[in-house]
Write a protein that holds these residues in place. Sequence first.
Motif, PDB file in Angstrom:
ATOM      1  N   ARG A   1       8.574  18.760  40.220  1.00  0.00           N
ATOM      2  CA  ARG A   1       8.516  19.826  39.367  1.00  0.00           C
ATOM      3  C   ARG A   1       9.433  21.067  39.599  1.00  0.00           C
ATOM      4  N   ALA A   2       9.445  21.742  40.070  1.00  0.00           N
ATOM      5  CA  ALA A   2      10.039  22.958  40.203  1.00  0.00           C
ATOM      6  C   ALA A   2      11.666  22.207  39.786  1.00  0.00           C
ATOM      7  N   GLU A   3      12.389  21.290  41.282  1.00  0.00           N
ATOM      8  CA  GLU A   3      13.353  20.940  41.074  1.00  0.00           C
ATOM      9  C   GLU A   3      14.080  20.606  39.500  1.00  0.00           C
ATOM     10  N   ALA A   4      12.997  19.595  39.105  1.00  0.00           N
ATOM     11  CA  ALA A   4      13.708  19.420  37.536  1.00  0.00           C
ATOM     12  C   ALA A   4      13.997  20.249  36.431  1.00  0.00           C
ATOM     13  N   ALA A   5      13.263  21.510  36.588  1.00  0.00           N
ATOM     14  CA  ALA A   5      12.937  22.470  35.679  1.00  0.00           C
ATOM     15  C   ALA A   5      14.272  22.850  35.934  1.00  0.00           C
ATOM     16  N   LEU A   6      14.686  22.894  37.006  1.00  0.00           N
ATOM     17  CA  LEU A   6      16.009  23.585  37.525  1.00  0.00           C
ATOM     18  C   LEU A   6      17.124  23.001  37.115  1.00  0.00           C
TER      19      LEU A   6
ATOM     20  N   SER B   1      -2.988  24.219  44.298  1.00  0.00           N
ATOM     21  CA  SER B   1      -1.149  23.922  44.847  1.00  0.00           C
ATOM     22  C   SER B   1      -0.985  24.953  43.851  1.00  0.00           C
ATOM     23  N   THR B   2       0.808  25.473  43.843  1.00  0.00           N
ATOM     24  CA  THR B   2       1.118  26.861  43.362  1.00  0.00           C
ATOM     25  C   THR B   2       2.773  26.109  43.528  1.00  0.00           C
ATOM     26  N   ALA B   3       3.424  26.538  42.497  1.00  0.00           N
ATOM     27  CA  ALA B   3       4.740  26.827  43.070  1.00  0.00           C
ATOM     28  C   ALA B   3       5.257  27.169  42.364  1.00  0.00           C
ATOM     29  N   MET B   4       6.122  29.041  42.026  1.00  0.00           N
ATOM     30  CA  MET B   4       7.349  29.600  41.320  1.00  0.00           C
ATOM     31  C   MET B   4       8.623  29.157  41.442  1.00  0.00           C
ATOM     32  N   ALA B   5       9.346  29.013  40.494  1.00  0.00           N
ATOM     33  CA  ALA B   5      10.518  28.626  40.603  1.00  0.00           C
ATOM     34  C   ALA B   5      11.987  29.643  40.001  1.00  0.00           C
ATOM     35  N   GLY B   6      12.485  29.986  39.610  1.00  0.00           N
ATOM     36  CA  GLY B   6      13.513  30.646  39.072  1.00  0.00           C
ATOM     37  C   GLY B   6      14.896  30.386  39.069  1.00  0.00           C
ATOM     38  N   TYR B   7      15.594  30.530  38.321  1.00  0.00           N
ATOM     39  CA  TYR B   7      16.867  30.549  38.122  1.00  0.00           C
ATOM     40  C   TYR B   7      18.032  31.995  38.109  1.00  0.00           C
TER      41      TYR B   7
ATOM     42  N   HIS C   1      23.080  31.312  39.324  1.00  0.00           N
ATOM     43  CA  HIS C   1      23.701  31.086  40.063  1.00  0.00           C
ATOM     44  C   HIS C   1      22.876  29.322  41.029  1.00  0.00           C
ATOM     45  N   ARG C   2      22.142  30.441  41.445  1.00  0.00           N
ATOM     46  CA  ARG C   2      21.314  29.070  42.177  1.00  0.00           C
ATOM     47  C   ARG C   2      20.109  28.966  42.295  1.00  0.00           C
TER      48      ARG C   2
ATOM     49  N   PRO D   1      22.757  24.070  39.813  1.00  0.00           N
ATOM     50  CA  PRO D   1      23.389  23.014  40.581  1.00  0.00           C
ATOM     51  C   PRO D   1      22.474  23.022  42.033  1.00  0.00           C
ATOM     52  N   LYS D   2      22.182  24.065  43.078  1.00  0.00           N
ATOM     53  CA  LYS D   2      21.139  24.453  43.812  1.00  0.00           C
ATOM     54  C   LYS D   2      20.275  25.171  43.768  1.00  0.00           C
ATOM     55  N   VAL D   3      19.004  24.608  44.898  1.00  0.00           N
ATOM     56  CA  VAL D   3      17.757  25.361  44.536  1.00  0.00           C
ATOM     57  C   VAL D   3      17.930  25.900  46.326  1.00  0.00           C
ATOM     58  N   GLN D   4      17.111  26.682  47.012  1.00  0.00           N
ATOM     59  CA  GLN D   4      17.281  27.782  47.619  1.00  0.00           C
ATOM     60  C   GLN D   4      15.208  27.559  48.270  1.00  0.00           C
ATOM     61  N   LEU D   5      15.273  28.536  49.776  1.00  0.00           N
ATOM     62  CA  LEU D   5      13.695  28.795  49.238  1.00  0.00           C
ATOM     63  C   LEU D   5      13.742  29.473  51.145  1.00  0.00           C
ATOM     64  N   GLN D   6      12.987  29.856  51.244  1.00  0.00           N
ATOM     65  CA  GLN D   6      12.992  30.783  52.869  1.00  0.00           C
ATOM     66  C   GLN D   6      11.552  30.387  53.383  1.00  0.00           C
ATOM     67  N   VAL D   7      11.210  29.905  54.578  1.00  0.00           N
ATOM     68  CA  VAL D   7      10.158  29.973  54.943  1.00  0.00           C
ATOM     69  C   VAL D   7       9.945  31.191  55.968  1.00  0.00           C
ATOM     70  N   ARG D   8       9.014  31.751  56.089  1.00  0.00           N
ATOM     71  CA  ARG D   8       8.620  32.685  57.396  1.00  0.00           C
ATOM     72  C   ARG D   8       8.594  32.007  58.504  1.00  0.00           C
ATOM     73  N   PRO D   9       9.224  32.597  60.039  1.00  0.00           N
ATOM     74  CA  PRO D   9       9.517  32.045  61.922  1.00  0.00           C
ATOM     75  C   PRO D   9       8.276  31.371  61.331  1.00  0.00           C
TER      76      PRO D   9
END
Length: 140
Positions: free
Chosen positions: A91-96, A57-63, A66-67, A102-110
């Motif tokens: 884990r990503a939310e905790a790091a952010l 499993s993987t996840a990339m997070a970044g700040y 602003h968000r 203050p807010k996290v977003q992501l995108q999902v392809r249709p």
Amino acid sequence: MRIRTFAEGDGEAVVALWKSAGLTRPWNDPWADVRCKRTVQPEMFFVAEDGSGGVVSTAMAGYDGHRGWIHYLAVADEQRGTGLGRALVERAEAALAALGCPKVQLQVRPDNTGVVDFYERLGYAPYEVVDLGKRLIPDG
């Protein structure tokens, strides 16, 4: 399962997982994304490994100040439904949050409709936006 940051030597397994999870596109070089993330907030490039040390499993997070964003959440087929995706998002939310995000977003392809329910169960809600982009550096 063990969640850790991306390490030298994880690239082949990570890109293979992204391909099998349907996250890559022909016009986007996943190796370029790996290289870029290793230079910008590399501590927020997470992988989970199974008992034998294989990347599952993987996840990339970044700040950006602003968000926060989460990208490339992928879970190997045989690990889906085990809570691993949830663990990586948390884990990503905790790091952010530790950075004051203050807010996290992501995108999902249709065409990736199956994952929307997953994210909604984690408290994410759809926003009506127009997503625009412009490439400043050619991919590859």
